[in-house]
Design a protein around this motif. Structure first.
Motif: not given
Length: 147
Positions: A96, A116, A118-126
């Protein structure tokens, strides 16, 4: 002697509790055990209406019950597992932050939708928000003796 039998006398024993108890308590049985906690007193919002300036409120004034311990421990509780190198030898936090660096390299241009980042941003914050939510439930549930 006739007067002594005519007056009601209280006999201490088995039958005295059911005769002297009010009607609401006659059929209730109170059992206590070391395995069961005592009943929790329910907070009635109607009784605490004066606490908010005399207005009737359905919720407590501090309904969020924010606690900095939950935020601190929740952040540490998410950073520790997300920093384990599990994705091709890299951690989720590392991926991230690395994607943030690559996107900042061409700063005025926003990240592409296929990046990539957006994937790391959403996964980390979720993961962070789920950890904080369960931390709030667990910490406040323990301090308010729900469990």
């Amino acid at each position: 002697m006739a007067t002594t039998f005519a007056t009601a006398s209280t006999v201490v024993g088995i039958g005295s509790s059911s005769l002297s108890a009010p009607a609401s308590r006659r059929n209730t049985t109170r059992l206590t055990s070391g395995f069961v906690k005592s009943p929790v007193t329910v907070r009635n919002p109607v009784r605490v209406a004066r606490a908010s300036g005399g207005r009737f409120t359905c919720f407590e004034r501090d309904w969020l019950r924010r606690d900095l311990n939950v935020i601190g421990f929740g952040l540490i509780g998410w950073l520790a597992p997300s920093s384990i190198p599990a994705i091709d030898g890299k951690s989720l936090t590392g991926l991230f932050f690395e994607s943030i660096g690559t996107e900042l390299a061409h700063f005025p241009t926003p990240p592409a939708l296929t990046s990539q980042f957006w994937l790391w941003l959403i996964t980390w914050h979720l993961g962070l928000f789920i950890t904080l939510t369960f931390g709030q439930i667990g910490f406040k549930g323990r301090t308010e003796e729900y469990f």
